[in-house]
Structures are given as structure tokens and as C-alpha cells.
Design a protein around this motif. Structure first.
Motif, PDB file in Angstrom:
ATOM      1  N   GLN A   6      27.624  42.288  44.381  1.00 19.85           N
ATOM      2  CA  GLN A   6      28.155  40.989  43.970  1.00 19.85           C
ATOM      3  C   GLN A   6      29.594  40.803  44.453  1.00 19.85           C
ATOM      4  O   GLN A   6      30.425  41.713  44.340  1.00 19.85           O
ATOM      5  CB  GLN A   6      28.121  40.880  42.435  1.00 19.85           C
ATOM      6  N   LEU A   7      29.852  39.603  44.956  1.00 20.51           N
ATOM      7  CA  LEU A   7      31.218  39.252  45.335  1.00 20.51           C
ATOM      8  C   LEU A   7      31.946  38.912  44.032  1.00 20.51           C
ATOM      9  O   LEU A   7      31.605  37.935  43.369  1.00 20.51           O
ATOM     10  CB  LEU A   7      31.175  38.030  46.260  1.00 20.51           C
ATOM     11  N   HIS A   8      32.928  39.757  43.668  1.00 13.42           N
ATOM     12  CA  HIS A   8      33.539  39.639  42.340  1.00 13.42           C
ATOM     13  C   HIS A   8      34.212  38.268  42.151  1.00 13.42           C
ATOM     14  O   HIS A   8      34.103  37.637  41.113  1.00 13.42           O
ATOM     15  CB  HIS A   8      34.565  40.770  42.158  1.00 13.42           C
ATOM     16  N   ARG A   9      34.901  37.835  43.204  1.00 14.64           N
ATOM     17  CA  ARG A   9      35.489  36.484  43.224  1.00 14.64           C
ATOM     18  C   ARG A   9      35.478  36.010  44.671  1.00 14.64           C
ATOM     19  O   ARG A   9      35.567  36.826  45.593  1.00 14.64           O
ATOM     20  CB  ARG A   9      36.957  36.493  42.762  1.00 14.64           C
ATOM     21  N   ILE A  10      35.436  34.697  44.861  1.00 13.65           N
ATOM     22  CA  ILE A  10      35.621  34.167  46.209  1.00 13.65           C
ATOM     23  C   ILE A  10      37.113  34.233  46.518  1.00 13.65           C
ATOM     24  O   ILE A  10      37.950  33.884  45.667  1.00 13.65           O
ATOM     25  CB  ILE A  10      35.069  32.732  46.287  1.00 13.65           C
ATOM     26  N   ASP A  11      37.453  34.714  47.696  1.00 12.60           N
ATOM     27  CA  ASP A  11      38.857  34.804  48.120  1.00 12.60           C
ATOM     28  C   ASP A  11      39.261  33.452  48.711  1.00 12.60           C
ATOM     29  O   ASP A  11      38.697  33.019  49.734  1.00 12.60           O
ATOM     30  CB  ASP A  11      38.977  35.917  49.182  1.00 12.60           C
TER      31      ASP A  11
ATOM     32  N   ALA B 175      25.837  39.262  54.268  1.00 10.20           N
ATOM     33  CA  ALA B 175      24.558  39.120  54.986  1.00 10.20           C
ATOM     34  C   ALA B 175      24.420  40.218  56.050  1.00 10.20           C
ATOM     35  O   ALA B 175      23.342  40.759  56.272  1.00 10.20           O
ATOM     36  CB  ALA B 175      24.470  37.732  55.613  1.00 10.20           C
ATOM     37  N   GLU B 176      25.563  40.541  56.669  1.00  6.19           N
ATOM     38  CA  GLU B 176      25.556  41.570  57.729  1.00  6.19           C
ATOM     39  C   GLU B 176      25.186  42.947  57.157  1.00  6.19           C
ATOM     40  O   GLU B 176      24.323  43.637  57.694  1.00  6.19           O
ATOM     41  CB  GLU B 176      26.966  41.604  58.316  1.00  6.19           C
ATOM     42  N   VAL B 177      25.823  43.316  56.029  1.00  7.64           N
ATOM     43  CA  VAL B 177      25.534  44.656  55.483  1.00  7.64           C
ATOM     44  C   VAL B 177      24.151  44.697  54.828  1.00  7.64           C
ATOM     45  O   VAL B 177      23.527  45.762  54.728  1.00  7.64           O
ATOM     46  CB  VAL B 177      26.641  45.160  54.507  1.00  7.64           C
ATOM     47  N   GLN B 178      23.667  43.497  54.455  1.00  7.66           N
ATOM     48  CA  GLN B 178      22.285  43.437  53.953  1.00  7.66           C
ATOM     49  C   GLN B 178      21.313  43.734  55.104  1.00  7.66           C
ATOM     50  O   GLN B 178      20.361  44.483  54.965  1.00  7.66           O
ATOM     51  CB  GLN B 178      22.011  42.053  53.360  1.00  7.66           C
ATOM     52  N   LYS B 179      21.608  43.143  56.247  1.00 11.58           N
ATOM     53  CA  LYS B 179      20.769  43.357  57.431  1.00 11.58           C
ATOM     54  C   LYS B 179      20.781  44.831  57.845  1.00 11.58           C
ATOM     55  O   LYS B 179      19.775  45.378  58.300  1.00 11.58           O
ATOM     56  CB  LYS B 179      21.337  42.515  58.588  1.00 11.58           C
ATOM     57  N   GLU B 180      21.937  45.470  57.661  1.00  8.44           N
ATOM     58  CA  GLU B 180      22.053  46.889  58.000  1.00  8.44           C
ATOM     59  C   GLU B 180      21.355  47.784  56.978  1.00  8.44           C
ATOM     60  O   GLU B 180      21.291  49.001  57.160  1.00  8.44           O
ATOM     61  CB  GLU B 180      23.536  47.284  58.069  1.00  8.44           C
ATOM     62  N   GLY B 181      20.888  47.182  55.894  1.00  4.46           N
ATOM     63  CA  GLY B 181      20.164  47.945  54.875  1.00  4.46           C
ATOM     64  C   GLY B 181      21.066  48.615  53.856  1.00  4.46           C
ATOM     65  O   GLY B 181      20.604  49.416  53.036  1.00  4.46           O
ATOM     66  N   LEU B 182      22.379  48.294  53.875  1.00  3.53           N
ATOM     67  CA  LEU B 182      23.294  48.967  52.946  1.00  3.53           C
ATOM     68  C   LEU B 182      23.268  48.345  51.552  1.00  3.53           C
ATOM     69  O   LEU B 182      23.650  48.989  50.569  1.00  3.53           O
ATOM     70  CB  LEU B 182      24.721  48.937  53.506  1.00  3.53           C
ATOM     71  N   ILE B 183      22.851  47.082  51.490  1.00  9.30           N
ATOM     72  CA  ILE B 183      22.684  46.439  50.182  1.00  9.30           C
ATOM     73  C   ILE B 183      21.327  45.724  50.193  1.00  9.30           C
ATOM     74  O   ILE B 183      20.863  45.284  51.247  1.00  9.30           O
ATOM     75  CB  ILE B 183      23.817  45.424  49.865  1.00  9.30           C
ATOM     76  N   LYS B 184      20.718  45.646  48.981  1.00  5.58           N
ATOM     77  CA  LYS B 184      19.397  45.006  48.931  1.00  5.58           C
ATOM     78  C   LYS B 184      19.555  43.505  48.666  1.00  5.58           C
ATOM     79  O   LYS B 184      18.996  42.693  49.372  1.00  5.58           O
ATOM     80  CB  LYS B 184      18.554  45.678  47.852  1.00  5.58           C
ATOM     81  N   HIS B 185      20.329  43.182  47.637  1.00  3.57           N
ATOM     82  CA  HIS B 185      20.473  41.759  47.283  1.00  3.57           C
ATOM     83  C   HIS B 185      21.949  41.392  47.131  1.00  3.57           C
ATOM     84  O   HIS B 185      22.792  42.231  46.837  1.00  3.57           O
ATOM     85  CB  HIS B 185      19.710  41.453  45.994  1.00  3.57           C
ATOM     86  N   ILE B 186      22.199  40.085  47.287  1.00 11.71           N
ATOM     87  CA  ILE B 186      23.577  39.565  47.238  1.00 11.71           C
ATOM     88  C   ILE B 186      23.758  38.730  45.968  1.00 11.71           C
ATOM     89  O   ILE B 186      22.911  37.893  45.637  1.00 11.71           O
ATOM     90  CB  ILE B 186      23.849  38.672  48.472  1.00 11.71           C
ATOM     91  N   GLY B 187      24.872  38.984  45.271  1.00 10.14           N
ATOM     92  CA  GLY B 187      25.197  38.187  44.095  1.00 10.14           C
ATOM     93  C   GLY B 187      26.603  37.630  44.197  1.00 10.14           C
ATOM     94  O   GLY B 187      27.427  38.114  44.983  1.00 10.14           O
TER      95      GLY B 187
ATOM     96  N   ILE C  81      20.969  34.094  47.918  1.00  8.71           N
ATOM     97  CA  ILE C  81      21.749  34.541  46.766  1.00  8.71           C
ATOM     98  C   ILE C  81      20.789  34.882  45.626  1.00  8.71           C
ATOM     99  O   ILE C  81      20.003  34.034  45.192  1.00  8.71           O
ATOM    100  CB  ILE C  81      22.756  33.445  46.312  1.00  8.71           C
ATOM    101  N   ALA C  82      20.867  36.135  45.159  1.00  7.80           N
ATOM    102  CA  ALA C  82      19.906  36.597  44.151  1.00  7.80           C
ATOM    103  C   ALA C  82      20.429  36.448  42.730  1.00  7.80           C
ATOM    104  O   ALA C  82      19.643  36.411  41.779  1.00  7.80           O
ATOM    105  CB  ALA C  82      19.550  38.060  44.418  1.00  7.80           C
ATOM    106  N   SER C  83      21.766  36.384  42.580  1.00  7.84           N
ATOM    107  CA  SER C  83      22.309  36.309  41.213  1.00  7.84           C
ATOM    108  C   SER C  83      23.671  35.631  41.191  1.00  7.84           C
ATOM    109  O   SER C  83      24.402  35.631  42.185  1.00  7.84           O
ATOM    110  CB  SER C  83      22.454  37.726  40.630  1.00  7.84           C
ATOM    111  N   VAL C  84      23.958  35.075  40.027  1.00  5.36           N
ATOM    112  CA  VAL C  84      25.291  34.513  39.775  1.00  5.36           C
ATOM    113  C   VAL C  84      25.774  35.092  38.448  1.00  5.36           C
ATOM    114  O   VAL C  84      25.038  35.066  37.455  1.00  5.36           O
ATOM    115  CB  VAL C  84      25.233  32.965  39.676  1.00  5.36           C
ATOM    116  N   GLN C  85      26.991  35.625  38.438  1.00  5.81           N
ATOM    117  CA  GLN C  85      27.565  36.186  37.216  1.00  5.81           C
ATOM    118  C   GLN C  85      28.795  35.354  36.847  1.00  5.81           C
ATOM    119  O   GLN C  85      29.837  35.453  37.487  1.00  5.81           O
ATOM    120  CB  GLN C  85      27.943  37.660  37.446  1.00  5.81           C
ATOM    121  N   ASN C  86      28.619  34.482  35.859  1.00  4.99           N
ATOM    122  CA  ASN C  86      29.730  33.627  35.424  1.00  4.99           C
ATOM    123  C   ASN C  86      29.991  33.856  33.933  1.00  4.99           C
ATOM    124  O   ASN C  86      29.094  34.267  33.200  1.00  4.99           O
ATOM    125  CB  ASN C  86      29.366  32.140  35.605  1.00  4.99           C
TER     126      ASN C  86
END
Ligand SMILES: NC(=O)c1ccc[n+]([C@@H]2O[C@H](COP(=O)([O-])OP(=O)(O)OC[C@H]3O[C@@H](n4cnc5c(N)ncnc54)[C@H](OP(=O)(O)O)[C@@H]3O)[C@@H](O)[C@H]2O)c1
Length: 282
Positions: free
Chosen positions: A128-133, A146-158, A176-181
Motif C-alpha cells: 500500500q502507498l501510505h500517502r500520495i506524495d 505497477a512495475e514491481v507488481q509485474k516483476e512479481g515482487l508484490i501481488k496487489h496494490i493498495g 487497485i485492490a484496496s483503499v485504507q482511509n
């Protein structure tokens, strides 16, 4: 009035099935998510108990400690059972305990390597991206994920703490698989984002589900709590689980009894009239 039947699990990204009553690991560190926990042994016991209680969604961040939370999770739970889903986050640096956003892709890649190592996994289940910069184009930040997901280092993006426009923009660049607000019974600022995630099958993970322990809107919660013999904290969690089928709650605790109470809250059936009462003006 009939009890509302709730699904107790949600599939993150359509595939990682988690118990909707999860565990937030901010309190596996010292105060304010900084430094070592006061009592490491008791934190290890709490983490081990999550396994016994089938709490299989653990939320952490490389910035909790920093690093200490991820290390302690691995110390307690590795080798993980095959149902455990660990979500971590990237984005914050912690100089002297402060929280500084830095989503420079080069820095994020180093941070990801560190999280993989500390958590002892080859792939992060949910990153998960903790905050947008605000200083870096969103397309670059999501592009990195998306790049590291393609490389297989992460499964889902939040994502975390995003508004509807930011979420929709991010969705143009990756799934985007999740939102944490921040969201709770007494703090419904993000109702619009929650409704959108429900409609789009994205997990919504409210942080501060118990308002950091204060539980806003206690008066009404206590009336329902005393009706069934539960605590207002438990009803606050039950309300969230009834609020939407895609909510996965991550109450934080360093206390075994509270962990057990929270797990019980995952099974409290609130009736339609209970929900109507709780939903009427605070
Ligand atoms: N994305 C973000 O920006 C962000 C920000 C903050 C937090 N988070 C995540 O969200 C999670 C939840 O937030 P949080 O832990 O700070 O706050 P929280 O879950 O709203 O509340 C935690 C507090 O409530 C107490 N508590 C827990 N269960 C209880 C119960 N059954 N009865 C009475 N008190 C109870 C805990 O104390 P005891 O230890 O005594 O039980 C702790 O002080 C964090 O752990 C972290 O994973 C994310």
C-alpha cells in the motif's frame, strides 16, 4: 427484526481471502509507532494468538518502528501459515520519529527490498502507498507499483488516505485492490470513497476503526452494547462490518483480552433496527 447475515470473509484483489476481522500492527512498536515495544514478549503472544483465532489479515508498514513492526511480525509468525495475508506500506520516512512522505521511486524500491527481507517473503501480498506524495506525479508513483507488481515482487496494490479523484486517477495506471482511509462509526468523512470501493469490489480498510481507542459516538453504541452485553468498542467494529461487505477492519491492540473481544465483534449480528438506530444522527 431479523439479524443481517454478513459475509465474514472478503477476497482482496478477487483472490486473497481474508477474515474481515483483521489486525492492525501499529502497536507492535513503541508509542506513536516509533521504537521498540514496551513489552516485546506480550506483543509476540498477541501476534501468535491472531493465528489461533484465525485472524489472517495483518496490516503493517515499513515506517512502524521504523522496520520493527515488520521484523516482529516475521519473528512471531514466520513460517506463515498459508492463509496469512500480510499487507505492508511504503511512503513514510521516520527521521527522529516524525512522518515524512518520500515516494521517490528509487527510494521506494530500496524500501520494498527491505520489507521483503524483514517479512521473509519473496512477494508482498498487498503493498500500500501510505500517502500520495504531492511533489511527484501520481502516474510515477502508481507506475512504480505497477512495475514491481509485474516483476512479481508484490501481488496487489493498495492506497491509503486518498480521495475519490485520486483513486480514480490511480485506477487508470494499475488495478487497485484496496483503499485504507480513516473511517469509523463516529467519523464517516470518507463515505463517498467507501461507497465507490463497495461498487468496484475494492477492499476498504478503515484505519482508526476505534478512533485510536476513544470510540466516537459512544452514547448510541453503549445503548446497543448494553442490550447484548458487549462493549461499545465491539459494537463500533460490528457496525463497520455491517456498514459494507468490502470492509476489512484492522483494530490495533497490544492486549490479548482486547484481541479476543475484537474477534468476537466479528460475529455480532446487528439487526436492521439496530443499524437504523445507529445510523440515525449521532
Ligand atoms: N494508513 C494509515 O495512515 C494508518 C494510520 C493509523 C493507523 N493505521 C493502521 O490502522 C490500525 C488501527 O489503528 P490504531 O491501532 O492506531 O487505532 P484503533 O484500532 O482505532 O484503536 C487502537 C486502540 O484501541 C484500543 N483497543 C483495541 N481493541 C480494544 C477493545 N476491544 N476494547 C478497548 N480498547 C481497545 C487499543 O488499546 P490496547 O492496546 O490496550 O488494546 C489501542 O489503544 C493500525 O494498527 C495500523 O495498522 C493506518
Amino acid at each position: 427484526m431479523e439479524a443481517i447475515v454478513e459475509n465474514n470473509t472478503f477476497k482482496i484483489g478477487g483472490e486473497l481471502e481474508v477474515n474481515r476481522l483483521g489486525y492492525g500492527a501499529l502497536h507492535t512498536t513503541g508509542r506513536g509507532g516509533y521504537g521498540n515495544p514496551e513489552n516485546k514478549e506480550s506483543i509476540i503472544n498477541v501476534l501468535n494468538k491472531t493465528n489461533d483465532l484465525c485472524v489472517n489479515f495483518i496490516d503493517t508498514a515499513d515506517s512502524y518502528g521504523p522496520y520493527i513492526s515488520e521484523e516482529i511480525i516475521a519473528e512471531a509468525l514466520y513460517p506463515y501459515n498459508n492463509k496469512t495475508v500480510i499487507a505492508t506500506k511504503v511512503g513514510y520516512e521516520r527521521p527522529n520519529g516524525s512522518w515524512i512522505i518520500n515516494n521517490d521511486p528509487k527510494r521506494m524500491r530500496k524500501a520494498l527490498e527491505g520489507s521483503l527481507k524483514r517479512l521473509k517473503v519473496e512477494q508482498i501480498d498487498l503493498y500500500q502507498l501510505h500517502r500520495i506524495d504531492p511533489l511527484i506525479p501520481l502516474s510515477e508513483q502508481i507506475g512504480f507499483l505497477a512495475e514491481v507488481q509485474k516483476e512479481g515482487l508484490i501481488k496487489h496494490i493498495g492506497l491509503s488516505e486518498v480521495n475519490l479523484i485520486q483513486l480514480q486517477e490511480a485506477m487508470k495506471h494499475a488495478k487497485i485492490a484496496s483503499v485504507q482511509n480513516q473511517y469509523s462509526y463516529g467519523n464517516r468523512k470518507w463515505d463517498d470513497v467507501l461507497d465507490y470501493t463497495t461498487d468496484n469490489d475494492i477492499a476498504f480498510i478503515p484505519w482508526y476503526p476505534l478512533d485510536a481507542g476513544s470510540v466516537y459516538g459512544k452514547q448510541k453504541l453503549e445503548i446497543i452494547a448494553s442490550k447484548y452485553g458487549f462493549s461499545s468498542h465491539q459494537i463500533a467494529l460490528a457496525w463497520l462490518l455491517h456498514r459494507a461487505k468490502n470492509i476489512v477492519v484492522i483494530p490495533g491492540t497490544s492486549n490479548l483480552k482486547h484481541l479476543e473481544e475484537n474477534v468476537v465483534a466479528g460475529h455480532i449480528p446487528l439487526s436492521t433496527s439496530d443499524m437504523d438506530y445507529l445510523n440515525s444522527a449521532l
